[in-house]
Design a protein around this motif. Structure first.
Motif, PDB file in Angstrom:
ATOM      1  N   GLN A 105      10.617 -76.902   2.435  1.00  0.00           N
ATOM      2  CA  GLN A 105      11.716 -76.914   1.469  1.00  0.00           C
ATOM      3  C   GLN A 105      11.269 -77.535   0.146  1.00  0.00           C
ATOM      4  N   LEU A 106      10.515 -78.631   0.238  1.00  0.00           N
ATOM      5  CA  LEU A 106      10.037 -79.286  -0.974  1.00  0.00           C
ATOM      6  C   LEU A 106       9.066 -78.383  -1.729  1.00  0.00           C
ATOM      7  N   ASP A 107       8.174 -77.728  -0.998  1.00  0.00           N
ATOM      8  CA  ASP A 107       7.213 -76.839  -1.649  1.00  0.00           C
ATOM      9  C   ASP A 107       7.895 -75.658  -2.328  1.00  0.00           C
ATOM     10  N   ALA A 108       8.952 -75.134  -1.732  1.00  0.00           N
ATOM     11  CA  ALA A 108       9.709 -74.051  -2.366  1.00  0.00           C
ATOM     12  C   ALA A 108      10.329 -74.548  -3.674  1.00  0.00           C
ATOM     13  N   ALA A 109      10.849 -75.765  -3.658  1.00  0.00           N
ATOM     14  CA  ALA A 109      11.428 -76.346  -4.881  1.00  0.00           C
ATOM     15  C   ALA A 109      10.347 -76.535  -5.950  1.00  0.00           C
ATOM     16  N   ILE A 110       9.151 -76.956  -5.534  1.00  0.00           N
ATOM     17  CA  ILE A 110       8.054 -77.154  -6.488  1.00  0.00           C
ATOM     18  C   ILE A 110       7.661 -75.822  -7.131  1.00  0.00           C
ATOM     19  N   VAL A 111       7.542 -74.770  -6.332  1.00  0.00           N
ATOM     20  CA  VAL A 111       7.194 -73.453  -6.872  1.00  0.00           C
ATOM     21  C   VAL A 111       8.286 -72.972  -7.827  1.00  0.00           C
ATOM     22  N   ASP A 112       9.547 -73.129  -7.440  1.00  0.00           N
ATOM     23  CA  ASP A 112      10.656 -72.716  -8.306  1.00  0.00           C
ATOM     24  C   ASP A 112      10.656 -73.520  -9.605  1.00  0.00           C
ATOM     25  N   TRP A 113      10.434 -74.821  -9.489  1.00  0.00           N
ATOM     26  CA  TRP A 113      10.398 -75.694 -10.667  1.00  0.00           C
ATOM     27  C   TRP A 113       9.265 -75.298 -11.604  1.00  0.00           C
ATOM     28  N   ALA A 114       8.079 -75.033 -11.060  1.00  0.00           N
ATOM     29  CA  ALA A 114       6.949 -74.628 -11.898  1.00  0.00           C
ATOM     30  C   ALA A 114       7.277 -73.327 -12.631  1.00  0.00           C
ATOM     31  N   GLY A 115       8.043 -72.463 -11.980  1.00  0.00           N
ATOM     32  CA  GLY A 115       8.458 -71.224 -12.621  1.00  0.00           C
ATOM     33  C   GLY A 115       9.440 -71.432 -13.760  1.00  0.00           C
ATOM     34  N   GLU A 116      10.142 -72.550 -13.751  1.00  0.00           N
ATOM     35  CA  GLU A 116      11.092 -72.871 -14.819  1.00  0.00           C
ATOM     36  C   GLU A 116      10.433 -73.502 -16.041  1.00  0.00           C
ATOM     37  N   LEU A 117       9.254 -74.045 -15.872  1.00  0.00           N
ATOM     38  CA  LEU A 117       8.595 -74.768 -16.960  1.00  0.00           C
ATOM     39  C   LEU A 117       8.327 -73.864 -18.152  1.00  0.00           C
ATOM     40  N   SER A 118       8.422 -74.449 -19.341  1.00  0.00           N
ATOM     41  CA  SER A 118       8.062 -73.732 -20.563  1.00  0.00           C
ATOM     42  C   SER A 118       6.992 -74.544 -21.292  1.00  0.00           C
ATOM     43  N   GLU A 119       6.320 -73.900 -22.210  1.00  0.00           N
ATOM     44  CA  GLU A 119       5.301 -74.594 -23.012  1.00  0.00           C
ATOM     45  C   GLU A 119       5.911 -75.797 -23.727  1.00  0.00           C
ATOM     46  N   ALA A 120       7.114 -75.635 -24.244  1.00  0.00           N
ATOM     47  CA  ALA A 120       7.761 -76.732 -24.974  1.00  0.00           C
ATOM     48  C   ALA A 120       8.002 -77.948 -24.077  1.00  0.00           C
ATOM     49  N   ASP A 121       8.267 -77.706 -22.789  1.00  0.00           N
ATOM     50  CA  ASP A 121       8.507 -78.815 -21.854  1.00  0.00           C
ATOM     51  C   ASP A 121       7.289 -79.709 -21.696  1.00  0.00           C
ATOM     52  N   LEU A 122       6.108 -79.143 -21.831  1.00  0.00           N
ATOM     53  CA  LEU A 122       4.876 -79.869 -21.533  1.00  0.00           C
ATOM     54  C   LEU A 122       4.569 -80.971 -22.532  1.00  0.00           C
ATOM     55  N   ASP A 123       5.032 -80.826 -23.765  1.00  0.00           N
ATOM     56  CA  ASP A 123       4.734 -81.826 -24.795  1.00  0.00           C
ATOM     57  C   ASP A 123       5.686 -83.016 -24.789  1.00  0.00           C
ATOM     58  N   HIS A 124       6.753 -82.935 -24.034  1.00  0.00           N
ATOM     59  CA  HIS A 124       7.715 -84.036 -23.963  1.00  0.00           C
ATOM     60  C   HIS A 124       7.028 -85.304 -23.442  1.00  0.00           C
ATOM     61  N   VAL A 125       7.349 -86.431 -24.038  1.00  0.00           N
ATOM     62  CA  VAL A 125       6.850 -87.714 -23.533  1.00  0.00           C
ATOM     63  C   VAL A 125       7.898 -88.243 -22.562  1.00  0.00           C
ATOM     64  N   LEU A 126       7.494 -88.361 -21.307  1.00  0.00           N
ATOM     65  CA  LEU A 126       8.403 -88.782 -20.252  1.00  0.00           C
ATOM     66  C   LEU A 126       8.270 -90.289 -20.041  1.00  0.00           C
ATOM     67  N   ALA A 127       9.386 -90.973 -20.097  1.00  0.00           N
ATOM     68  CA  ALA A 127       9.423 -92.405 -19.780  1.00  0.00           C
ATOM     69  C   ALA A 127       9.861 -92.542 -18.328  1.00  0.00           C
ATOM     70  N   TYR A 128       9.170 -93.373 -17.577  1.00  0.00           N
ATOM     71  CA  TYR A 128       9.478 -93.574 -16.166  1.00  0.00           C
ATOM     72  C   TYR A 128       8.973 -94.953 -15.751  1.00  0.00           C
ATOM     73  N   ALA A 129       9.443 -95.418 -14.610  1.00  0.00           N
ATOM     74  CA  ALA A 129       8.964 -96.673 -14.040  1.00  0.00           C
ATOM     75  C   ALA A 129       8.269 -96.374 -12.720  1.00  0.00           C
ATOM     76  N   ASN A 130       7.165 -97.074 -12.466  1.00  0.00           N
ATOM     77  CA  ASN A 130       6.497 -96.877 -11.179  1.00  0.00           C
ATOM     78  C   ASN A 130       7.251 -97.651 -10.095  1.00  0.00           C
ATOM     79  N   THR A 131       6.736 -97.625  -8.866  1.00  0.00           N
ATOM     80  CA  THR A 131       7.449 -98.251  -7.750  1.00  0.00           C
ATOM     81  C   THR A 131       7.520 -99.771  -7.875  1.00  0.00           C
ATOM     82  N   LYS A 132       6.714-100.344  -8.779  1.00  0.00           N
ATOM     83  CA  LYS A 132       6.768-101.793  -9.021  1.00  0.00           C
ATOM     84  C   LYS A 132       7.622-102.137 -10.237  1.00  0.00           C
TER      85      LYS A 132
END
Length: 184
Positions: A105-132
């Motif tokens: 199920q997770l792999d199907a979501a990953i494939v679907d998500w990769a299909g949604e990606l656009s070139e413009a999405d790749l340049d976004h700077v993503l802010a996130y926190a690690n597990t710590k």
């Protein structure tokens, strides 16, 4: 006109490779007795199942982070309704068959998500926190490279553990999924 693969195409290829390899790994693990899958083999995450577990938990952690991207990828909606894992060793399931269904199920979501990606999405700077809780900001496209590289790294460990247990996964090279280029 160049024929080199761009980062977007590479992410889609890696999503397909991830699913293809996980199918091979889980099939090989399913051929082993349950005790062999859970046996501590001295790997960083102990057993074959422990390493499969880490890989799934890490994928979910990263996908939860990716779900915060302003593009609001629809394929990641399913993750938005699930709790975000906070421990890289957290165990979600008890048996390999349960893991296998969740992984598919997770792999199907990953494939679907990769299909949604656009070139413009790749340049976004993503802010996130690690597990710590340490906050970082990195370019989304390069985080995708890390995401897929992490999967490949740990599947390499898993294929070694499976081989040591007597199971052959078969071919594992990405080359098997790279389309043949037309002759010039």
């Amino acid at each position: 006109m160049g024929t080199e693969m761009n980062l977007l195409e590479h992410a889609r290829l890696m999503a397909d490779y991830n699913r293809w390899m996980n199918q091979r790994v889980y099939a090989a693990a399913a051929r082993l007795p349950a005790a062999a899958v859970t046996q501590d083999r001295g790997a960083f995450f102990g057993s074959i199942l422990g390493t499969l577990n880490h890989l799934m938990v890490a994928d979910k952690i990263w996908l939860h982070r990716f779900a915060t991207h302003p593009a609001r990828f629809a394929a990641l909606d399913v993750l938005r309704t699930q709790p975000r894992p906070t421990d890289l060793r957290a165990v979600e399931f008890e048996t390999l068959p349960q893991w296998r269904v969740a992984r598919e199920q997770l792999d199907a979501a990953i494939v679907d998500w990769a299909g949604e990606l656009s070139e413009a999405d790749l340049d976004h700077v993503l802010a996130y926190a690690n597990t710590k809780g340490v906050v970082s900001q990195r370019r989304f496209g390069l985080l995708l490279s890390h995401f897929f590289n992490h999967q490949t790294h740990h599947r390499g460990q898993i294929t070694t553990l499976l081989t040591q247990a007597g199971e052959d996964v078969g071919g594992t090279d990405l080359l098997e999924l790279i389309p043949v280029a037309p002759a010039d």
